[in-house]
Design a protein around this motif. Sequence first.
Motif, PDB file in Angstrom:
ATOM      1  N   LEU A 175      34.534  37.594  36.823  1.00  0.00           N
ATOM      2  CA  LEU A 175      35.911  37.994  36.546  1.00  0.00           C
ATOM      3  C   LEU A 175      35.958  39.079  35.477  1.00  0.00           C
ATOM      4  O   LEU A 175      35.013  39.249  34.704  1.00  0.00           O
ATOM      5  CB  LEU A 175      36.737  36.795  36.063  1.00  0.00           C
ATOM      6  N   GLN A 176      37.099  39.767  35.447  1.00  0.00           N
ATOM      7  CA  GLN A 176      37.361  40.703  34.357  1.00  0.00           C
ATOM      8  C   GLN A 176      38.813  40.553  33.932  1.00  0.00           C
ATOM      9  O   GLN A 176      39.718  40.570  34.762  1.00  0.00           O
ATOM     10  CB  GLN A 176      37.105  42.153  34.760  1.00  0.00           C
ATOM     11  N   MET A 177      39.018  40.381  32.626  1.00  0.00           N
ATOM     12  CA  MET A 177      40.359  40.262  32.063  1.00  0.00           C
ATOM     13  C   MET A 177      40.666  41.527  31.279  1.00  0.00           C
ATOM     14  O   MET A 177      39.953  41.876  30.331  1.00  0.00           O
ATOM     15  CB  MET A 177      40.438  39.048  31.134  1.00  0.00           C
ATOM     16  N   THR A 178      41.705  42.240  31.689  1.00  0.00           N
ATOM     17  CA  THR A 178      42.147  43.450  31.005  1.00  0.00           C
ATOM     18  C   THR A 178      43.484  43.163  30.347  1.00  0.00           C
ATOM     19  O   THR A 178      44.423  42.722  31.015  1.00  0.00           O
ATOM     20  CB  THR A 178      42.290  44.625  31.984  1.00  0.00           C
ATOM     21  N   THR A 179      43.576  43.381  29.029  1.00  0.00           N
ATOM     22  CA  THR A 179      44.801  43.083  28.302  1.00  0.00           C
ATOM     23  C   THR A 179      45.359  44.331  27.628  1.00  0.00           C
ATOM     24  O   THR A 179      44.639  45.294  27.352  1.00  0.00           O
ATOM     25  CB  THR A 179      44.558  42.011  27.225  1.00  0.00           C
ATOM     26  N   SER A 180      46.656  44.280  27.358  1.00  0.00           N
ATOM     27  CA  SER A 180      47.333  45.368  26.649  1.00  0.00           C
ATOM     28  C   SER A 180      48.402  44.773  25.752  1.00  0.00           C
ATOM     29  O   SER A 180      49.376  44.181  26.237  1.00  0.00           O
ATOM     30  CB  SER A 180      47.969  46.352  27.632  1.00  0.00           C
ATOM     31  N   GLU A 181      48.218  44.896  24.449  1.00  0.00           N
ATOM     32  CA  GLU A 181      49.207  44.368  23.519  1.00  0.00           C
ATOM     33  C   GLU A 181      50.456  45.240  23.481  1.00  0.00           C
ATOM     34  O   GLU A 181      51.543  44.773  23.150  1.00  0.00           O
ATOM     35  CB  GLU A 181      48.591  44.227  22.126  1.00  0.00           C
ATOM     36  N   PHE A 220      48.572  41.765  31.117  1.00  0.00           N
ATOM     37  CA  PHE A 220      47.193  41.502  31.544  1.00  0.00           C
ATOM     38  C   PHE A 220      47.006  41.780  33.029  1.00  0.00           C
ATOM     39  O   PHE A 220      47.958  41.723  33.824  1.00  0.00           O
ATOM     40  CB  PHE A 220      46.773  40.066  31.223  1.00  0.00           C
ATOM     41  N   ILE A 221      45.762  42.038  33.396  1.00  0.00           N
ATOM     42  CA  ILE A 221      45.330  42.159  34.798  1.00  0.00           C
ATOM     43  C   ILE A 221      44.031  41.365  34.925  1.00  0.00           C
ATOM     44  O   ILE A 221      43.050  41.651  34.228  1.00  0.00           O
ATOM     45  CB  ILE A 221      45.093  43.622  35.206  1.00  0.00           C
ATOM     46  N   LEU A 222      44.045  40.370  35.780  1.00  0.00           N
ATOM     47  CA  LEU A 222      42.850  39.556  36.007  1.00  0.00           C
ATOM     48  C   LEU A 222      42.295  39.894  37.395  1.00  0.00           C
ATOM     49  O   LEU A 222      43.008  39.787  38.392  1.00  0.00           O
ATOM     50  CB  LEU A 222      43.193  38.070  35.927  1.00  0.00           C
ATOM     51  N   THR A 223      41.027  40.290  37.448  1.00  0.00           N
ATOM     52  CA  THR A 223      40.400  40.674  38.710  1.00  0.00           C
ATOM     53  C   THR A 223      39.094  39.908  38.917  1.00  0.00           C
ATOM     54  O   THR A 223      38.547  39.307  37.987  1.00  0.00           O
ATOM     55  CB  THR A 223      40.103  42.186  38.747  1.00  0.00           C
ATOM     56  N   ALA A 231      34.303  47.490  44.501  1.00  0.00           N
ATOM     57  CA  ALA A 231      35.500  47.498  43.660  1.00  0.00           C
ATOM     58  C   ALA A 231      36.033  46.078  43.468  1.00  0.00           C
ATOM     59  O   ALA A 231      35.964  45.251  44.384  1.00  0.00           O
ATOM     60  CB  ALA A 231      36.570  48.380  44.294  1.00  0.00           C
ATOM     61  N   PRO A 232      36.562  45.785  42.286  1.00  0.00           N
ATOM     62  CA  PRO A 232      37.143  44.460  42.050  1.00  0.00           C
ATOM     63  C   PRO A 232      38.473  44.289  42.763  1.00  0.00           C
ATOM     64  O   PRO A 232      39.132  45.268  43.127  1.00  0.00           O
ATOM     65  CB  PRO A 232      37.332  44.437  40.533  1.00  0.00           C
ATOM     66  N   LYS A 233      38.862  43.028  42.978  1.00  0.00           N
ATOM     67  CA  LYS A 233      40.149  42.700  43.600  1.00  0.00           C
ATOM     68  C   LYS A 233      41.009  41.948  42.588  1.00  0.00           C
ATOM     69  O   LYS A 233      40.501  41.208  41.750  1.00  0.00           O
ATOM     70  CB  LYS A 233      39.944  41.846  44.852  1.00  0.00           C
TER      71      LYS A 233
END
Length: 273
Positions: A175-181, A220-223, A231-233
């Motif tokens: 998994l990859q967790m992308t966050t933005s405050e 956030f975007i969790l892929t 490519a991730p989904k």
Amino acid sequence: MKSFYLLILACAAVVALMPAQAQGRRNRPGKTAAPASSAVPAAPKTGVRFVVCSPTGENMPSPLYVRNGKEFTAIQIGSRTTSPRVKPVGGVVEFWKENPMPTAGMADKKDKGAAASSKLPDPFFTVTVPANIGSKSVCILSPSKDIEKTNTLFLNESDFPRKGVHIINLSSFPLQMTTSEKGDFSDKKESKIGVYRREDGISPSNSWSFKGEKGQQVGFILTYTEKGAKAPKRIKASSFTVSGQQAVINVVVKDPKLNRPRLMTIQLSDDKN
């Protein structure tokens, strides 16, 4: 003269009646006090709280009965929120579908006849609590149609502060967790969350945490990435708000029907114990 005597007799009759009436008022029964209701045993201050996390949609029977001191208490085990705390006995937690009676099994050992008649029925389901688990823990149940094949996973509550958002990857997908405050991802942070291996348990390599501040909003975007994919989904893209009263644990499991990750949320609130 005759009227005078009649008047005296009438007064005497009234005086004679007055003490009897007063005594009647004194002896009048007061209001009967309502019987006290049966006291509910206090919840244990330490032990295990249970929650269902079922990729297949299976549920636990409800209610189930567990030991609570010398009595038995009905509890509900559902998804999202944890059950009341249960204290293990001899390293296990036993569940019954029906109340095996509060006095069962409590007879004096000297009275062999009473002890034999009060033998408890076999439990419907038993969970063994690991020896190395903390005094306060959460047991995630993944039910099966064959109850004996139900999977259990224990979390130490001390690993999850009473606020913040957490992810535990129990799937075989990276998994990859992308966050933005800020919320617009101009300040994005990317975190890799590895796959789960039972022999390693839950570790920093397969989990992620964001404690933040109470009321803070984060985009956030969790892929996830399939084996061999370039490519991730996306699993989910949204925002979360940090609570100051409960931790939100997102468990990622594999959906056997769709063959992809599925996000399941557990709200771990403070039970004030």
